[in-house]
Design an enzyme around this catalytic site. Structure first.
Site, PDB file in Angstrom:
ATOM      1  N   HIS A 255       1.265   5.282  -1.971  1.00 14.55           N
ATOM      2  CA  HIS A 255       0.768   6.329  -2.874  1.00 14.55           C
ATOM      3  C   HIS A 255       1.959   6.968  -3.595  1.00 14.55           C
ATOM      4  O   HIS A 255       2.473   8.005  -3.165  1.00 14.55           O
ATOM      5  CB  HIS A 255      -0.011   7.375  -2.092  1.00 14.55           C
TER       6      HIS A 255
ATOM      7  N   HIS B 106      -9.749   1.520   0.683  1.00 13.53           N
ATOM      8  CA  HIS B 106      -9.427   2.250   1.917  1.00 13.53           C
ATOM      9  C   HIS B 106     -10.692   2.167   2.770  1.00 13.53           C
ATOM     10  O   HIS B 106     -11.710   2.782   2.441  1.00 13.53           O
ATOM     11  CB  HIS B 106      -9.128   3.720   1.624  1.00 13.53           C
TER      12      HIS B 106
ATOM     13  N   GLN C 166      -9.765   9.159  -4.469  1.00 18.22           N
ATOM     14  CA  GLN C 166      -9.383   9.831  -3.230  1.00 18.22           C
ATOM     15  C   GLN C 166     -10.460  10.769  -2.701  1.00 18.22           C
ATOM     16  O   GLN C 166     -10.647  10.897  -1.493  1.00 18.22           O
ATOM     17  CB  GLN C 166      -8.085  10.616  -3.449  1.00 18.22           C
TER      18      GLN C 166
ATOM     19  N   GLU D 225     -10.940   4.091   7.716  1.00 17.86           N
ATOM     20  CA  GLU D 225      -9.718   4.736   8.205  1.00 17.86           C
ATOM     21  C   GLU D 225     -10.119   5.875   9.137  1.00 17.86           C
ATOM     22  O   GLU D 225      -9.968   7.058   8.848  1.00 17.86           O
ATOM     23  CB  GLU D 225      -8.861   5.253   7.051  1.00 17.86           C
TER      24      GLU D 225
ATOM     25  N   ASP E  75       2.525   3.483   2.837  1.00 16.85           N
ATOM     26  CA  ASP E  75       1.415   4.406   2.626  1.00 16.85           C
ATOM     27  C   ASP E  75       1.886   5.698   1.973  1.00 16.85           C
ATOM     28  O   ASP E  75       1.595   5.942   0.808  1.00 16.85           O
ATOM     29  CB  ASP E  75       0.671   4.695   3.918  1.00 16.85           C
TER      30      ASP E  75
ATOM     31  N   HIS F  56       0.853  -1.195   0.000  1.00 13.40           N
ATOM     32  CA  HIS F  56       0.000   0.000   0.000  1.00 13.40           C
ATOM     33  C   HIS F  56       0.887   1.243   0.000  1.00 13.40           C
ATOM     34  O   HIS F  56       1.421   1.644   1.033  1.00 13.40           O
ATOM     35  CB  HIS F  56      -0.891  -0.001   1.250  1.00 13.40           C
TER      36      HIS F  56
END
Length: 418
Positions: free
Chosen positions: A57, A213, A151, A216, A312, A55
């Site tokens: 970005h 996701h 996102q 969270e 992440d 995971h």
């Protein structure tokens, strides 16, 4: 050419101290394997499969240094708002340059497999296009799975007009490998649940993996993971599905969680935890006691539910640090999750290797076994325990039997009269 790598400590293979490689594949593991065209002495160092960052970005890399990027509250939601502003002024060329540098950084620590969460809430899909190009251009050196990640929400994006869903589908048509989601960011529980239904339907339509996701948040009432698991359990799609973060499970009561744990075992759904980032982001509304922000890593790890770790972020609006060193992520994760018994130390490296490969659904092409691609790394340690305890360096990374890099162990001279 037949190569023999000898004088090695091989992860999970106590009866072997050498292995053979030919035509880019492992051919044998054992002892006294015979002659080879080239013999490489590994000096008693530990050999493990390459790190898997399940995971990351890549498209956000170092955007934390852009104008107006500082996240004053340190929360997930302000980070999203900051990113929404930053990406408006970013070109595809700039995104691609940052992606390349991010890949270089993480590969230097021994990572060869990355699941790249990539924002698709952009009418031009600049980041998706750039990430797909990077994936294809670097495929001989690193395996990258591109996640079409909304996102700013499936339905919340652009005032709820449904464009988020359209962009997700377009990203899949362009070649994205995985479909993402962010139900806890939608405007209501009903819209969050609707997004989960649409994600599963769309992924199955295009035969893509799922990585959401999910939850969270510290809110114990955020329970989208339950719906996601129910849908993929019903469809037999669990092994192709991942729930990322699931921080709310760390706040939920045990009665709810242990019922769910049985269902997770049935579905075979995967989980990823991002220990450094979620320890930084979560618990922001707590004084004390202050929550750690992690999902139930120990319970997953000890109860046959696949869980892996990811970096992440690297210097972006959500997280001001990070460098892609998976050994650092592992060290933080096992401390926070309290998985450090003698038995745990024998397999905690799985959290950044084999478990990550299972999450990426690439087990048939990953690992230390005959007939699999000869991809491995060499750590500066004589055992898994010493590797983890000392957070050791990666001395070499090998892809298809050829070195991506290698370096000498550090040497120290310390004058102590004892």
């Amino acid at each position: 050419m037949k190569k023999k790598f000898t004088n090695a400590v091989i992860y999970k293979q106590a009866d072997a101290n050498e292995f053979m490689v030919e035509d880019g594949k492992f051919t044998a593991f054992g002892k006294d394997l015979g002659e080879a065209d080239e013999v490489i002495d590994l000096g008693g160092k530990l050999v493990i499969p390459p790190y898997v960052d399940s995971h990351l970005h890549l498209d956000y890399y170092f955007t934390g240094k852009a104008d107006n990027s500082e996240n004053a509250t340190g929360t997930l939601y302000e980070g999203i708002a900051r990113w929404s502003h930053i990406k408006l002024g970013q070109s595809k060329k700039e995104a691609k340059e940052r992606m390349y540098q991010a890949v270089r950084d993480v590969m230097a620590y021994g990572t060869q497999y990355i699941r790249a969460q990539t924002d698709c809430t952009d009418p031009e899909l600049k980041n998706i296009e750039a990430m797909l190009e990077v994936r294809d251009e670097l495929k001989d050196k690193v395996t990258i799975q591109v996640v079409a990640f909304p996102q700013e929400g499936v339905f919340a994006y652009k005032d709820g007009n449904g464009q988020g869903l359209e962009l997700m589908e377009e990203a899949l048509k362009m070649g994205a490998d995985v479909l993402g989601g962010i139900p806890h960011f939608e405007w209501s529980r009903e819209l969050g649940e609707k997004s989960i239904h649409k994600i599963v339907e769309l992924a199955m339509k295009y035969d893509k993996l799922i990585d959401v996701h999910c939850d969270e948040t510290d809110d114990p009432e955020s329970r989208f993971v339950q719906l996601l698991n129910a849908l993929v359990l019903t469809e037999g799609y669990g092994p192709k599905t991942t729930a990322s973060h699931t921080c709310s499970l760390g706040s939920a009561d045990d009665a709810y969680f242990f019922r769910l744990m049985q269902l997770f075992q049935q579905s075979k759904m995967n989980f990823t935890s991002q220990p450094t980032e979620n320890m930084y982001l979560q618990g922001r509304s707590d004084s004390y006691p202050k929550r750690r922000g992690l999902t139930r890593v120990a319970e997953f790890f000890h109860n046959d539910i696949n869980v892996s770790f990811g970096q992440d972020s690297i210097v972006d609006p959500w997280y001001p640090a990070g460098n892609g060193n998976m050994m650092n992520i592992l060290d933080n994760g096992i401390h926070a999750a309290q998985i450090m018994s003698d038995e745990d130390f024998e397999r905690v490296l799985d959290l950044i290797t084999y478990n990550g490969a299972k999450t990426l659904h690439i087990e048939d092409q990953y690992g230390l076994a005959a007939d699999k691609p000869a991809n491995f790394i060499v750590l500066d340690a004589p055992s898994p325990f010493e590797a983890v305890r000392n957070r050791v360096e990666c001395l070499a990374s090998v892809r298809n039997g050829e070195y991506l890099f290698k370096k000498k162990p550090r040497e120290f001279e310390i004058g102590l009269d004892i």
